[in-house]
Design an enzyme around this catalytic site. Sequence first.
Site, PDB file in Angstrom:
ATOM      1  N   ASP A 292       0.863  -1.173   0.000  1.00  0.00           N
ATOM      2  CA  ASP A 292       0.000   0.000   0.000  1.00  0.00           C
ATOM      3  C   ASP A 292       0.906   1.233   0.000  1.00  0.00           C
ATOM      4  O   ASP A 292       2.079   1.176   0.384  1.00  0.00           O
ATOM      5  CB  ASP A 292      -0.935   0.001   1.206  1.00  0.00           C
ATOM      6  CG  ASP A 292      -2.246   0.716   0.913  1.00  0.00           C
ATOM      7  OD1 ASP A 292      -2.278   1.548  -0.021  1.00  0.00           O
ATOM      8  OD2 ASP A 292      -3.242   0.458   1.607  1.00  0.00           O
ATOM      9  N   GLU A 650     -17.497   9.575   4.416  1.00  0.00           N
ATOM     10  CA  GLU A 650     -16.885   8.281   4.720  1.00  0.00           C
ATOM     11  C   GLU A 650     -15.942   7.911   3.588  1.00  0.00           C
ATOM     12  O   GLU A 650     -16.222   8.171   2.420  1.00  0.00           O
ATOM     13  CB  GLU A 650     -17.940   7.202   4.926  1.00  0.00           C
ATOM     14  CG  GLU A 650     -18.794   6.892   3.713  1.00  0.00           C
ATOM     15  CD  GLU A 650     -19.724   5.714   3.925  1.00  0.00           C
ATOM     16  OE1 GLU A 650     -19.532   4.939   4.883  1.00  0.00           O
ATOM     17  OE2 GLU A 650     -20.666   5.547   3.113  1.00  0.00           O
TER      18      GLU A 650
END
Length: 903
Positions: A292, A650
Site C-alpha cells: 500500500d 466516509e
Amino acid sequence: MITHRTASLFGSFLTGAAALALLSGCSDSVSSAQEPAQPVAPEQTDSDYPFQNPALSSEERARDLVSRMTLEEKAAQMYDKAAAIPRLGIHEYNWWNEALHGVARAGHATVFPQAIGLAATWDEDQMLEVATTISDEGRAKHHYYAAEDVYAMYGGLTFWSPNINIFRDPRWGRGMETYGEDPFLTGRMAVNFVNGLQGDDAEYLKTVATVKHFAVHSGPEPSRHRDNYVANDADLWETYLPAFKMAMDEADVASVMCAYNAVWGAPACGSERLMVDILRGDLGFDGYVVSDCGAIGDFYYDEAKIETGEAHYVAHDYVDTRAEAAALSVKMGTDLNCGDGYGNKMDALPAAVEQGLIDEETIDQAVIRLYTALFRLGMYDDPSMVPYADIPHSEVASDENIALSEDTARKSLVLLKNNGILPLAEGTKVAVIGPNADNYMTLIANYNGIPTQPVTALEGIKAKVGAENVSYALGSTIAGDFYTDFSPVPADVLFHRTDSGELEPGLEAAYYADPDLSGEPGVTQIDPNIDFYWERGPVENGLNDEFGATWEGVLVPEESGSYLMKASRWSKATVNGEEVGSDPIDLTAGEQYDLTMTMNFNSGWPRDGLEKFAELSWTRADRDLEAQAMAASDDADVILYFGGIDATLEGEEMGVELDGFLGGDRTHMDLPAVQEALLEKLEATGKPVVMVNFSGSAMSLNWAEENVDAIVQAFYPGEKAGVAIADLLWGEFSPSGRLPVTFYKSVDDLPGFKDYSMANRTYKYFTGEPLYPFGYGLSYTSFDYSDVSVPGSHDAGEPMTVSATVTNTGEMAGREVVQVYISHAERANPSVPHVELVAFDVVELAPGESKTVSFDLTPANLGFIAEDGEMVTPSGSSATISIGGGQPSFTETETAEVLFASN
C-alpha cells in the site's frame, strides 16, 4: 511507418536493431496528433535478446531481462513509478491503476455501483460481466494512452482492485469498497471480479487484478499507519483469509497488496508469518506483491524523523533506516513499493546490499515476478498475438456499457421496508426532498471514473413522471455544515473589464505550459465561467500534460446573500483579494467583486495526470432550508426523502471531524441529526414518506423504520442511479437486492473498533437483535420454497448436493436471491459461526413459475475451523441446512437436518 497500435505495445515484437531503435524512443516520440517521431538510436545493437522472444515462457523472458539490468536499474523497477531503461528498450511504467467499480481516475469511464452495491446484487454472473466490461475499458484506455507514449499513473494495465477485506465493523469508512461482512459472499464476488479483469486467455492476461489489503485490515483509518492488530488462528482462517484463498485457488489472481497496519507486532508488508509462511507458503501465492502507498516508509517513520510541515507523521518506527525498510520488505516478499509524498521508494536497495541487509539474488526474484506479469500482459509482443490489444477506445462509456451499469444498479437496490405505499401509482405527485436527492457524489462514491451520463435521483424522477409532478427542496445539509448542492458559478454573473473599463461577459483566462505559471501564456482567451474537464492539456494538447492557468475578472451577483465558494483541486480562488475557503462570503446584488483563480497542475504526489479539471462553484449558506422543504411538500401526494451520507464523509483517511464522523470513519451509525430532525417534521405532515438512503455502510435507521412508510437502501448505485431508483419507486421492476452487511441498531451493540476478534461481530457471531439482518431484502412479489432435498446422513469429507423448488407466488415477475445456510448443532469453539452462508444463486421467475435450484456444497462448506486454524471435517454430529430468501431466523425458509456420519 509505425502504427499507433504497434506503438501501444512498446513495439518490441520487432527484433534486433529495429526493436532496440523503437524501444529506446524518448517520451515525446508521438506527437499530440499521434504522428510518431523517428526512432532514437539505441546505445547498442547486439543480436536479439531472449527476452524479446515470445516463444519463451513469461518467466524465462523475465529472467533474461533482469539478468541484463544493473542493481540500480533493478531497484528502479521496484517502485510504482518504474524508470525507463533505454539501453534495453524498456520505457517507464506506472504500476498504479484502479478499477474498483469502473476504470478510475483517468477521466471518462463507465461508473458502476460501488463495490458494496455490487455485492448487494448477490449475482456472480452479473459481477463477471461488470468486471469484463471494466477490463475492456481499461485495455482500450491503456492503448489509447500508449499510442502517444504515455505511461502515466492510472493509465496502465495493473489494477489495484478488488478490495476483499472483511467489513467486520460498520464504522470503517472504506467498507464501501468491499463486498461486505461475509467471507463466502466476498470470495465468490472476488473470484468473478478477478476473472473478469484478468480474462480467460490461456497465455495472456487481459489486465492484472490485485486483491487487497492482505489480510487483517479494516480500520480505523486515522491510525492505520501505526496500529497493530492481533487475530487468533481460528478467526484468521474462518474470516480474514478465505476470500484471498478463493481468489488464488479459483482465479489465479496475479497480484496482492499488503497493508499499512502491523499484524502480530510486525508491519504487514514485513511480517514473516503473514507474507512468507501464510501467503507464499500456506496459500501458495506465486504472483507479485505491491505495498500500500507509503507502507514501506511506515516501517521507519516516526514522530521524530519526518514532518509534513503542519503535523507529525507517526508510524511504526519498526526499523531505523530506509535501507533497512526496503531490505526487510523485499525479503518478506514485497516486490513493488508504492511510494509516498516523502520520497520513499526502493532506491535504498543498493545501499542495503552493500550493508549486507539483503542479497542481490533476492532482489532479482522480486523483479522477475514483476516482469513476468508484464510479459503475461503482452506488453512486449506483436499486438496480433495479444487477444485484447485491439479493443477500440469507443468501448469506453459505450451505451451498452452504461446500460449494464443501469441494470446492475437495479439489482443492487434493497427494499428494507414497505407498508404498501410502493410501488407508487401513476400520476402520483411527489415532493423530492433531501441532501442526497441531487447529489452527484452519491452516484460515484470513491475510486471512481468520471461518468458520461450521470443521472441523480431528482433527475431520474423528473424524467420518469414529468417535472410538473415534482417539487424539490434540498431540505438540509448532509451533516454539520456540509452542503451537497454546490454548482459552478454561472456565466451570467462573471465578467471582465475592457481597456475602457466597461464590463463584458466572461473571465480573462491564461494557460501556461509551466504549472508554476512562468514565462508567457501559451493560450489566452475569454472563458464564460470555470467549469472544465480536459482530456488533453489546454496548452500543448497532450494527454498527460502539466500546465497552469489563471482566471481574472469581476463577479456581479444577481442576488444578495451569504455564499460558500470553493475552488477545485490544485486551485485557489480569491474574492476582493481574500481567499475563499470554509467561511461564507457576504455578497450584495449588483456590486462588483474582483475575482481570481489560479490552477497549478503539476506532477506532485499523488497526481491524477490523466484527469484534469477545474471548477469554481458556490452555494447559498443563508437559506431557510427547512422552510423550503415544508413548502415543497405542500402540494405533494407523497414525500420522497433522499438522505444518508456520501463519500465526502466516509472513505479513506479523510480530514473530516464532526458528529458521527472522524477521519473517514464513522463514530456512530445514526442518520445525521440535521436530517433526522427534518425527516421527523416531514412525517408530521401526515403524508406518506418514502426514504431512500444512500450510504456505503450500515445505518441505524431506527426512527425511520418505526415511522416512515417505506425505506430503500441504495448504497452508491453508479452513474444511472436516478433511472434505476425512479423505476423501482414506480414499479417497473421488483426489487431484489440483499444486504451484504448487518444493519445494527446502535454502535453500542458492537465491540471496540480496534478489537479484531470476531466475537459478537457480523451475522455469524452477533448475539443481539439487528435492525436489518445480513441477506435481508423485500420484494414486490412473493416466493415460496418447497421440496427441499438434503441427505439425512452424509460423509462431510465429500461434496453434498442440496436443492429446493422456488415458486413465484405473487402477481409480478421477480428476481429471487436463494440463500443456503448451515448451522452446526454443537459449536466446537467460539469461532464456529452460529449460522453461516454456504451457497447462493439468483433465479428470475414469472408469476406462478417454479424452478428447482441445486447447490453442491464442498467439504469446506460443511466443516468448520478449529482454534488452531485447521479445518475440521465434522463426524458424528449434526447440522441444520436452511434454504430460502434469507437467514433462517429472519426469513421463512425450508430447513432440514443432516447427520455427518462417523468416519
